[in-house]
Design a protein around this motif. Sequence first.
Motif, short mmCIF file in Angstrom:
data_model
loop_
_atom_site.label_atom_id
_atom_site.label_comp_id
_atom_site.label_asym_id
_atom_site.label_seq_id
_atom_site.Cartn_x
_atom_site.Cartn_y
_atom_site.Cartn_z
N GLN A 11 0.82 -1.20 0.00
CA GLN A 11 0.00 0.00 0.00
C GLN A 11 0.86 1.26 0.00
N ALA A 12 1.99 1.23 0.71
CA ALA A 12 2.89 2.38 0.73
C ALA A 12 3.44 2.65 -0.67
N SER A 13 3.81 1.60 -1.38
CA SER A 13 4.33 1.78 -2.74
C SER A 13 3.23 2.21 -3.71
N ARG A 14 2.02 1.70 -3.53
CA ARG A 14 0.90 2.08 -4.41
C ARG A 14 0.48 3.52 -4.18
N ALA A 15 0.79 4.04 -2.99
CA ALA A 15 0.44 5.44 -2.69
C ALA A 15 1.49 6.41 -3.21
N GLY A 16 2.51 5.88 -3.89
CA GLY A 16 3.52 6.74 -4.48
C GLY A 16 4.83 6.81 -3.75
#
Length: 237
Positions: free
Chosen positions: A87-92
């Motif tokens: 989720q951290a990576s998907r949030a940019g």
Amino acid sequence: MKLSSPVHQLKRQAKLTARESGMPLHAALDQLAQQEGYSSWSHLSVSGSRSGRAQKCLRQLDGGDLVLIAARPGQGKTLFGLELAIQASRAGGESYFFTLEYTPADVLKRVSQLGYNPAEMRDAFHLDCSDEICASYIINELRDAPHKTLVVIDYLQLLDQKRQNPELSSQLNVLKEFARKTGIIIALISQVQRDFDLASKSLPDLSDIRLPNPVDLTVFTKSCFLHSGEIAFEMAN
């Protein structure tokens, strides 16, 4: 993977489809789940719940935090840690998942269990399964990582399994200082003692952490405990 609508709205859509078409509700739910990219409704609902909890947890983390994620075996702590990183990576942002417990194939299988396609994982998610993982190794790998990068370490009790590595308490202090200086967020997955299964409380706490060697757990700035689908997020005292 991102749902087209919240889970409760999707369930309402499935009920309407079942009523209008005459198909059984379970079939309508599975059909809708497949349209969303999941194999079944149960897969979608579990993944959607875990994703929502991970996003809520991420919103409570700050740069420089040293976070404890703890649960008994089988309670989903590894999947939750993976979800946080994804989720951290998907949030940019950037995220790292360091594990001494699993092989790359094991981790990618769990990524699939979460409903994500490993082949489509963004470059911002970094997986490291080296046998050399310890505080100094992790810090060296993160030397170019930007502020608020999320790091998940699986798991706490294995960091000092090699005799040449510093004791666990020393490694935790080093990681905390590194997080403080860089603004990186470091989360460590931890085991909980077996005695907790006989306890009357619904969720474990710091007193239930399994520690083969003495460690001052106040080193953690925040903690997250999981058990039987429940989750408790705590700030340091």
